[in-house]
Structure formats: structure tokens, C-alpha cells
Design a protein around this motif. Structure first.
Motif, mmCIF file in Angstrom:
data_model
loop_
_atom_site.group_PDB
_atom_site.id
_atom_site.type_symbol
_atom_site.label_atom_id
_atom_site.label_comp_id
_atom_site.label_asym_id
_atom_site.label_seq_id
_atom_site.Cartn_x
_atom_site.Cartn_y
_atom_site.Cartn_z
ATOM 1 N N LEU A 81 0.831 -1.211 0.000
ATOM 2 C CA LEU A 81 0.000 0.000 0.000
ATOM 3 C C LEU A 81 0.860 1.254 0.000
ATOM 4 N N ALA A 82 1.901 1.277 0.821
ATOM 5 C CA ALA A 82 2.795 2.439 0.878
ATOM 6 C C ALA A 82 3.479 2.655 -0.467
ATOM 7 N N SER A 83 3.898 1.583 -1.108
ATOM 8 C CA SER A 83 4.551 1.696 -2.417
ATOM 9 C C SER A 83 3.581 2.213 -3.469
ATOM 10 N N THR A 84 2.362 1.715 -3.438
ATOM 11 C CA THR A 84 1.347 2.137 -4.411
ATOM 12 C C THR A 84 1.022 3.614 -4.250
ATOM 13 N N VAL A 85 0.865 4.067 -3.012
ATOM 14 C CA VAL A 85 0.570 5.482 -2.752
ATOM 15 C C VAL A 85 1.711 6.350 -3.267
ATOM 16 N N THR A 86 2.947 5.930 -3.048
ATOM 17 C CA THR A 86 4.109 6.695 -3.500
ATOM 18 C C THR A 86 4.132 6.798 -5.021
ATOM 19 N N VAL A 87 3.910 5.686 -5.697
ATOM 20 C CA VAL A 87 3.933 5.686 -7.166
ATOM 21 C C VAL A 87 2.818 6.570 -7.722
ATOM 22 N N GLN A 88 1.633 6.456 -7.170
ATOM 23 C CA GLN A 88 0.517 7.266 -7.652
ATOM 24 C C GLN A 88 0.760 8.752 -7.421
ATOM 25 N N ALA A 89 1.279 9.095 -6.258
ATOM 26 C CA ALA A 89 1.513 10.510 -5.951
ATOM 27 C C ALA A 89 2.601 11.091 -6.851
ATOM 28 N N THR A 90 3.699 10.390 -7.035
ATOM 29 C CA THR A 90 4.769 10.925 -7.881
ATOM 30 C C THR A 90 4.360 10.962 -9.344
ATOM 31 N N GLY A 91 3.388 10.163 -9.721
ATOM 32 C CA GLY A 91 2.869 10.202 -11.089
ATOM 33 C C GLY A 91 2.142 11.497 -11.406
ATOM 34 N N LEU A 92 1.802 12.272 -10.395
ATOM 35 C CA LEU A 92 1.121 13.553 -10.603
ATOM 36 C C LEU A 92 2.079 14.687 -10.957
ATOM 37 N N LEU A 93 3.371 14.489 -10.723
ATOM 38 C CA LEU A 93 4.345 15.555 -11.014
ATOM 39 C C LEU A 93 4.253 16.002 -12.470
#
Length: 146
Positions: A81-93
Motif C-alpha cells: 500500500l505504501a509503495s502504491t501510494v508513492t507511485v501514484q503521488a509521484t505520477g502527478l508531477l
């Protein structure tokens, strides 16, 4: 004779916590280590002339194994879950996003992502040159390519 119950829940301090942060609890609210100490104490003080029924003993060991497996699975799911949240958030850059601001909607480009206690927030630069920090990712209403 002591009887254990099945596993209740597994909790974690937050999604970004390491495996050390998670603890499994039984229906009694005891952690795995506490349950293991109880069964070892039970075996230590057991009357050798009246041993525990083999079926009960194996049943208790199976329950302890289930608690441990549940804790390990919870730890792994929290890491995923932590990895998924990180990937999704950085995908917004670099993406253009809409964020509600009262009755209006602000549009801008995501220029930064920060993580506080495992929760991502975005920094957005609006079309008017304003920089808005600590925008919750969940409050973004629309995402567009730049």
C-alpha cells in the motif's frame, strides 16, 4: 485450561510503517509474543500426571501459527500500500490538476510531492503564479496532461 481465540485484527501505525510497526492481536487484545508466553507458561506448570489433550495442544499451536501468518501478511500488505501510494503521488508531477477552493476551482501544475507520516501532499503552481502547498491528493478533482 487456557483456550485461545482466533485472530481478531492486525493493525499498523500507518501505511508507511515498517514491518516492526505492525502487531497482530487476538480476540483478547494480546500480541503474538504475549500469546506465545502464555502457552509456554501453561506447558511449564502443566501437571505431568494430567497432560494436556493432544488435540487441544495442536489446536492452540495452529492458532498461534495463524496469528503469526496474519501479522506477516498484514505487514506485506502495508508495504504494498505504501509503495502504491508513492507511485501514484509521484505520477502527478508535472500534471495539470483542478482543486476546489470554496465555490471556485483552482487550476495549476503539480510541482512537488511531499510525504508526511506516509500521507502524500502536493504543491501546485497556479496559472496566476501562486504556489499552493500541502494540497491533499484526495482533494484533486481532475488530472490532465500538461
Amino acid at each position: 485450561m487456557f483456550q485461545t481465540q482466533a485472530v481478531g485484527t492486525a493493525t499498523s501505525a500507518d501505511a508507511g510503517a515498517s514491518a516492526q510497526g505492525a502487531t497482530a492481536t487476538s480476540a483478547f487484545g494480546l500480541g503474538f509474543d504475549s500469546l506465545l508466553k502464555i502457552i509456554l507458561t501453561q506447558l511449564t506448570y502443566q501437571d505431568p500426571l494430567k497432560p494436556m489433550d493432544n488435540f487441544q495442544f495442536v489446536s492452540q499451536l495452529a492458532q498461534f501459527s495463524q496469528v503469526q501468518q496474519g501479522q506477516a501478511m498484514s505487514d506485506r500488505l502495508n508495504q504494498i500500500l505504501a509503495s502504491t501510494v508513492t507511485v501514484q503521488a509521484t505520477g502527478l508531477l508535472g500534471k495539470r490538476v483542478d482543486v476546489p477552493a470554496g465555490a471556485a476551482t483552482l487550476t495549476g501544475t503539480v510541482v512537488g510531492i511531499a510525504f508526511a507520516n506516509g500521507t502524500p501532499t502536493a504543491t501546485i503552481q497556479t496559472d496566476k503564479g501562486q504556489t499552493i502547498g500541502s494540497v491533499a491528493i484526495g482533494s484533486i478533482t481532475q488530472i490532465r496532461e500538461k
